[in-house]
Design a protein around this motif. Sequence first.
Motif, PDB file in Angstrom:
ATOM      1  N   ILE A   7       0.836  -1.200   0.000  1.00  0.00           N
ATOM      2  CA  ILE A   7       0.000   0.000   0.000  1.00  0.00           C
ATOM      3  C   ILE A   7       0.876   1.258   0.000  1.00  0.00           C
ATOM      4  CG2 ILE A   7      -1.654   1.349   1.369  1.00  0.00           C
ATOM      5  CD1 ILE A   7      -2.884  -1.343   2.216  1.00  0.00           C
ATOM      6  N   ILE A   8       1.924   1.274   0.780  1.00  0.00           N
ATOM      7  CA  ILE A   8       2.830   2.427   0.836  1.00  0.00           C
ATOM      8  C   ILE A   8       3.534   2.617  -0.503  1.00  0.00           C
ATOM      9  CG2 ILE A   8       4.948   3.316   1.893  1.00  0.00           C
ATOM     10  CD1 ILE A   8       3.986   2.054   4.524  1.00  0.00           C
ATOM     11  N   ALA A   9       3.992   1.534  -1.108  1.00  0.00           N
ATOM     12  CA  ALA A   9       4.671   1.634  -2.406  1.00  0.00           C
ATOM     13  C   ALA A   9       3.719   2.141  -3.485  1.00  0.00           C
ATOM     14  CB  ALA A   9       5.244   0.269  -2.791  1.00  0.00           C
ATOM     15  N   CYS A  10       2.480   1.665  -3.474  1.00  0.00           N
ATOM     16  CA  CYS A  10       1.483   2.140  -4.450  1.00  0.00           C
ATOM     17  C   CYS A  10       1.169   3.615  -4.237  1.00  0.00           C
ATOM     18  CB  CYS A  10       0.207   1.306  -4.349  1.00  0.00           C
ATOM     19  SG  CYS A  10       0.395  -0.342  -5.045  1.00  0.00           S
ATOM     20  N   SER A  11       1.065   4.059  -2.972  1.00  0.00           N
ATOM     21  CA  SER A  11       0.802   5.471  -2.717  1.00  0.00           C
ATOM     22  C   SER A  11       1.954   6.356  -3.189  1.00  0.00           C
ATOM     23  CB  SER A  11       0.581   5.783  -1.246  1.00  0.00           C
ATOM     24  OG  SER A  11       0.280   4.728  -0.499  1.00  0.00           O
ATOM     25  N   ILE A  12       3.177   5.926  -2.993  1.00  0.00           N
ATOM     26  CA  ILE A  12       4.336   6.702  -3.459  1.00  0.00           C
ATOM     27  C   ILE A  12       4.325   6.786  -4.979  1.00  0.00           C
ATOM     28  CG2 ILE A  12       6.857   6.706  -3.609  1.00  0.00           C
ATOM     29  CD1 ILE A  12       6.877   5.573  -0.743  1.00  0.00           C
ATOM     30  N   LEU A  13       4.042   5.678  -5.654  1.00  0.00           N
ATOM     31  CA  LEU A  13       3.971   5.691  -7.117  1.00  0.00           C
ATOM     32  C   LEU A  13       2.846   6.589  -7.621  1.00  0.00           C
ATOM     33  CD1 LEU A  13       4.686   1.979  -8.083  1.00  0.00           C
ATOM     34  CD2 LEU A  13       6.059   3.987  -8.617  1.00  0.00           C
ATOM     35  N   LEU A  14       1.720   6.589  -6.943  1.00  0.00           N
ATOM     36  CA  LEU A  14       0.597   7.437  -7.319  1.00  0.00           C
ATOM     37  C   LEU A  14       0.958   8.922  -7.183  1.00  0.00           C
ATOM     38  CD1 LEU A  14      -2.365   7.517  -8.186  1.00  0.00           C
ATOM     39  CD2 LEU A  14      -2.963   7.546  -5.770  1.00  0.00           C
ATOM     40  N   ILE A  15       1.634   9.284  -6.107  1.00  0.00           N
ATOM     41  CA  ILE A  15       2.049  10.679  -5.901  1.00  0.00           C
ATOM     42  C   ILE A  15       3.049  11.102  -6.976  1.00  0.00           C
ATOM     43  CG2 ILE A  15       3.348  12.213  -4.354  1.00  0.00           C
ATOM     44  CD1 ILE A  15       2.035  10.637  -2.022  1.00  0.00           C
TER      45      ILE A  15
END
Length: 142
Positions: A7-15
């Motif tokens: 979830i953290i990795a996906c949020s960083i990629l989204l940002i």
Amino acid sequence: MTLLELIIACSILLILASAALPIAKFTVIRSKESDLHRDLREMRDAIDRYKDAADKGAMQIKADSLGYPPDLETLVNGVDIQDKKVKFLRRIPVDPMTGTAEWGLRSNQDDADSDSFGGQNVFDVHTKSQGTALDGTKYSTW
């Protein structure tokens, strides 16, 4: 633990992806503006070369044209100069802002800020787009 990391990795990629989107948008606009500058410079150079040849008396021109071409097609089709066909423009470029090969034309008898074309000769060209450039100027004033 693995789900949380995902979830953290996906949020960083989204940002990061959302930050890159405006940069890509401006890159496309800058590319179109660069193409517009190049096309206008190319056509204006062709008009100037036609005018120079007419001023030197290399071709016959209409008296009221003042040595400017009657239309852009004349630059593409060429004129006879000393038994040779001289073409000043390879093709009429497509306006990157409007997507058509239709350009706004100005005659030297027209007012400098006129939007209508008098039809006597082609003194200058401009885009028909009413959009605003990234620097705040109108494309039609370039």
